[in-house]
Write a protein that holds these residues in place. Structure first.
Motif, PDB file in Angstrom:
ATOM      1  N   ARG A   1      -6.368   0.729  -4.342  1.00 54.81           N
ATOM      2  CA  ARG A   1      -6.099   2.034  -4.965  1.00 54.81           C
ATOM      3  C   ARG A   1      -4.613   2.232  -5.211  1.00 54.81           C
ATOM      4  O   ARG A   1      -4.213   2.815  -6.213  1.00 54.81           O
ATOM      5  N   THR A   2      -3.771   1.722  -4.310  1.00 56.22           N
ATOM      6  CA  THR A   2      -2.328   1.874  -4.536  1.00 56.22           C
ATOM      7  C   THR A   2      -1.894   1.101  -5.774  1.00 56.22           C
ATOM      8  O   THR A   2      -1.069   1.557  -6.565  1.00 56.22           O
TER       9      THR A   2
ATOM     10  N   MET B   1      -2.222   9.778  -8.513  1.00 58.24           N
ATOM     11  CA  MET B   1      -2.936   8.795  -7.691  1.00 58.24           C
ATOM     12  C   MET B   1      -4.333   8.582  -8.251  1.00 58.24           C
ATOM     13  O   MET B   1      -5.309   9.087  -7.699  1.00 58.24           O
TER      14      MET B   1
ATOM     15  N   THR C   1      -1.542  13.888  -2.089  1.00 60.03           N
ATOM     16  CA  THR C   1      -1.438  12.678  -1.268  1.00 60.03           C
ATOM     17  C   THR C   1      -0.044  12.072  -1.403  1.00 60.03           C
ATOM     18  O   THR C   1       0.433  11.878  -2.511  1.00 60.03           O
ATOM     19  N   ALA C   2       0.572  11.785  -0.266  1.00 63.56           N
ATOM     20  CA  ALA C   2       1.882  11.142  -0.324  1.00 63.56           C
ATOM     21  C   ALA C   2       1.688   9.681  -0.705  1.00 63.56           C
ATOM     22  O   ALA C   2       0.646   9.097  -0.410  1.00 63.56           O
ATOM     23  N   GLY C   3       2.683   9.115  -1.370  1.00 68.73           N
ATOM     24  CA  GLY C   3       2.570   7.713  -1.783  1.00 68.73           C
ATOM     25  C   GLY C   3       2.899   6.750  -0.662  1.00 68.73           C
ATOM     26  O   GLY C   3       3.735   5.872  -0.815  1.00 68.73           O
ATOM     27  N   VAL C   4       2.270   6.960   0.471  1.00 70.27           N
ATOM     28  CA  VAL C   4       2.533   6.082   1.624  1.00 70.27           C
ATOM     29  C   VAL C   4       1.220   5.497   2.127  1.00 70.27           C
ATOM     30  O   VAL C   4       0.156   6.035   1.839  1.00 70.27           O
ATOM     31  N   PRO C   5       1.289   4.405   2.902  1.00 69.70           N
ATOM     32  CA  PRO C   5       0.052   3.757   3.344  1.00 69.70           C
ATOM     33  C   PRO C   5      -0.881   4.707   4.083  1.00 69.70           C
ATOM     34  O   PRO C   5      -0.452   5.481   4.942  1.00 69.70           O
ATOM     35  N   GLY C   6      -2.150   4.662   3.716  1.00 65.21           N
ATOM     36  CA  GLY C   6      -3.173   5.388   4.460  1.00 65.21           C
ATOM     37  C   GLY C   6      -3.253   6.879   4.202  1.00 65.21           C
ATOM     38  O   GLY C   6      -4.131   7.554   4.727  1.00 65.21           O
ATOM     39  N   ALA C   7      -2.378   7.419   3.373  1.00 65.82           N
ATOM     40  CA  ALA C   7      -2.377   8.872   3.146  1.00 65.82           C
ATOM     41  C   ALA C   7      -3.685   9.343   2.521  1.00 65.82           C
ATOM     42  O   ALA C   7      -4.172  10.439   2.807  1.00 65.82           O
ATOM     43  N   GLY C   8      -4.271   8.492   1.684  1.00 67.05           N
ATOM     44  CA  GLY C   8      -5.509   8.858   1.000  1.00 67.05           C
ATOM     45  C   GLY C   8      -6.646   9.144   1.965  1.00 67.05           C
ATOM     46  O   GLY C   8      -7.497   9.996   1.699  1.00 67.05           O
TER      47      GLY C   8
ATOM     48  N   SER D   1       2.887   3.622  -2.998  1.00 66.42           N
ATOM     49  CA  SER D   1       3.442   3.804  -4.344  1.00 66.42           C
ATOM     50  C   SER D   1       4.904   4.171  -4.274  1.00 66.42           C
ATOM     51  O   SER D   1       5.693   3.724  -5.098  1.00 66.42           O
TER      52      SER D   1
ATOM     53  N   ASP E   1      -7.055   0.670   0.407  1.00 70.89           N
ATOM     54  CA  ASP E   1      -5.730   1.202   0.117  1.00 70.89           C
ATOM     55  C   ASP E   1      -4.952   0.251  -0.805  1.00 70.89           C
ATOM     56  O   ASP E   1      -4.233   0.679  -1.708  1.00 70.89           O
TER      57      ASP E   1
ATOM     58  N   ASN F   1      -2.788   3.196  -8.574  1.00 69.76           N
ATOM     59  CA  ASN F   1      -1.882   4.358  -8.621  1.00 69.76           C
ATOM     60  C   ASN F   1      -0.604   4.005  -9.377  1.00 69.76           C
ATOM     61  O   ASN F   1      -0.153   4.733 -10.257  1.00 69.76           O
TER      62      ASN F   1
ATOM     63  N   THR G   1       0.815  -1.232   0.000  1.00 68.26           N
ATOM     64  CA  THR G   1       0.000   0.000   0.000  1.00 68.26           C
ATOM     65  C   THR G   1       0.841   1.271   0.000  1.00 68.26           C
ATOM     66  O   THR G   1       0.506   2.253   0.638  1.00 68.26           O
TER      67      THR G   1
HETATM   68  N1  ASP Z   1      -1.354   4.358  -0.262  1.00 69.64           N
HETATM   69  C1  ASP Z   1      -1.536   5.137  -1.426  1.00 69.64           C
HETATM   70  C2  ASP Z   1      -0.277   5.141  -2.256  1.00 69.64           C
HETATM   71  O1  ASP Z   1       0.786   5.019  -1.754  1.00 69.64           O
HETATM   72  C3  ASP Z   1      -1.937   6.527  -1.114  1.00 69.64           C
HETATM   73  C4  ASP Z   1      -3.295   6.496  -0.505  1.00 69.64           C
HETATM   74  O2  ASP Z   1      -3.394   6.227   0.696  1.00 69.64           O
HETATM   75  O3  ASP Z   1      -4.279   6.684  -1.234  1.00 69.64           O
HETATM   76  O4  ASP Z   1      -0.346   5.270  -3.435  1.00 69.64           O
END
Ligand code: ASP
Length: 406
Positions: A374-375, A294, A335-342, A260, A371, A378, A258
């Protein structure tokens, strides 16, 4: 014996993880360190990889006009596909009405509703005041900004910057090598990440919100099948099946991690080796995409906003829905490409159209599952951009050499 490909290994690990997780239950938690180890291994590559490969990518093109052109096409592609993704999300949610007639127990527990920064702040924040601090903090947009400028300056200075160029070139190669080594651990990592989730949540807890989950999944698949198939076929003449197969290792790692940004090394490797994207393009388009593009997140925001509106009995006019498209596009860029940022950015979208922020708590319960999907989209979207930009660049180069020889 025939060697099993990495993709097959990852797929097998994935299926075993689901089976083992479902059978063993929560105590499968003990394998989590394997997943965490893999996560840490790919995370440690990211900052030096992005910095070095982007500096070399920009400097290596040796032509400021070309960078501007590539940047323009990439940015436009990212914006357009993101807007299409949200529209698909909104249309699906309007047709299938996931928030109507649901009997979910009211949300309990705290949810993180961090203040989302304003658009102006988000844009200003791209410019680092101290690039070394950006590197230390791993602030991707700032690192990208710094790297592009370094690359441009190397191009402008020419000979005197040769040593610096060689340094980054060597560093980039080393990071690619490390990536290749670390990626061999992907099957173990995927197992360690997926099994505990299945073990902990099982399938039954998902039932009340199944409609939202199904819609996000369906929307993501629809977006991939329609938008990406069309763009890789139309602009790059690449068979969509070949594209999806080529990008699959990255999509699967994105699904499991999760993140990117975390998947970036795998995305670069998959697009270069399986889809023939040149390093110049991949090192520019993909780090940028992992940070600002994203599509899956945008689509998820579209569906969730409508879900929350329906759940709390609000009517969203067409005008408000168009506002959502605009805000969600910006939110997904931020949105940062990190878990849960969305989920954090969803707060911004929800509040900006005047919906109750409590809705976020309902989504929070299933956010991890959403997540993953969607990741994965992305990352697939980033890869599709690299294929398209690569093809356009190749076409342009071919035309130029034709002209030169004529
Ligand atoms: N986890 C997603 C990503 O890294 C970002 C998000 O939480 O939507 O692409």
């Amino acid at each position: 014996m025939k060697k099993i490909s990495l993709l097959t290994q990852i797929l097998i690990a994935f299926i075993i993880a689901i089976i083992v997780g479902a059978i063993v239950g929560p105590s499968i938690e003990i394998v989590k360190p394997l997943g965490d180890l893999f996560l840490r291994m790919i995370q440690f590559i990211i900052v030096p990889l992005v910095l070095a490969s982007l500096v070399v990518g920009v400097a290596g093109t040796g032509d400021i006009k070309k960078i501007g052109r590539m940047g323009g096409v990439t940015f436009f592609y990212y914006l357009l596909t993101t807007a299409i993704a949200i529209s698909i999300g909104l249309i699906l949610a309007n047709i299938f009405k996931p928030g109507e007639g649901l009997t979910i127990t009211q949300p309990t527990g705290e949810v993180e509703t961090a203040e989302a920064p304003s658009v102006v702040d988000t844009l200003l924040n791209i410019v680092p005041t101290n690039p070394i601090a950006s590197l230390v903090e791993g602030n991707m947009l700032q690192i990208i900004f710094f790297a592009i400028f370094l690359g441009l300056a190397i191009t402008m200075i020419g000979d005197r910057a040769k040593t610096v160029y060689n340094f980054f070139d060597g560093l980039a190669e080393m990071m690619y090598k490390i990536t290749a080594i670390v990626i061999k651990l992907a099957p173990i990592g995927v197992f360690g990440l997926i099994a505990p989730i299945v073990g902990e949540y099982g399938v039954s807890v998902l039932l009340p919100l199944l409609k939202v989950i199904l819609l996000v999944f369906a929307g993501c698949i629809l977006h991939a099948v329609l938008t990406y198939s069309f763009s890789v076929k139309f602009f790059a003449n690449v068979n969509p099946l070949k594209f999806f197969k080529g990008v699959a290792p990255a999509s699967l790692v994105a699904f499991s991690t999760t993140s990117s940004s975390g998947t970036l090394p795998v995305t670069i490797k998959s697009t270069e080796e399986n889809l023939g994207v040149s390093r110049k393009v991949s090192s520019f388009v993909l780090p940028l995409g992992a940070t600002i593009n994203m599509d899956g997140t945008a689509l998820y925001q579209g569906i969730c906003v409508i879900f929350i509106a329906q759940f709390f009995g609000y009517d969203l006019s067409i005008a408000k829905q168009i506002t959502i498209v605009l805000i969600a596009t910006l939110a997904s860029i931020g949105t940062a490409g990190v878990p849960g940022a969305g989920l954090i950015m969803l707060t911004m979208v929800v509040t900006s159209v005047g919906l109750p922020v409590e809705g976020i708590a309902i989504i929070a319960g299933i956010d991890r599952i959403l997540d993953m999907m969607r990741t994965s989209i992305n990352v697939t979207g980033d890869a599709s951009a690299s294929v398209v930009v690569n093809a356009l660049e190749e076409k342009r180069e071919a035309k130029q050499s034709e002209k030169a020889s004529a």
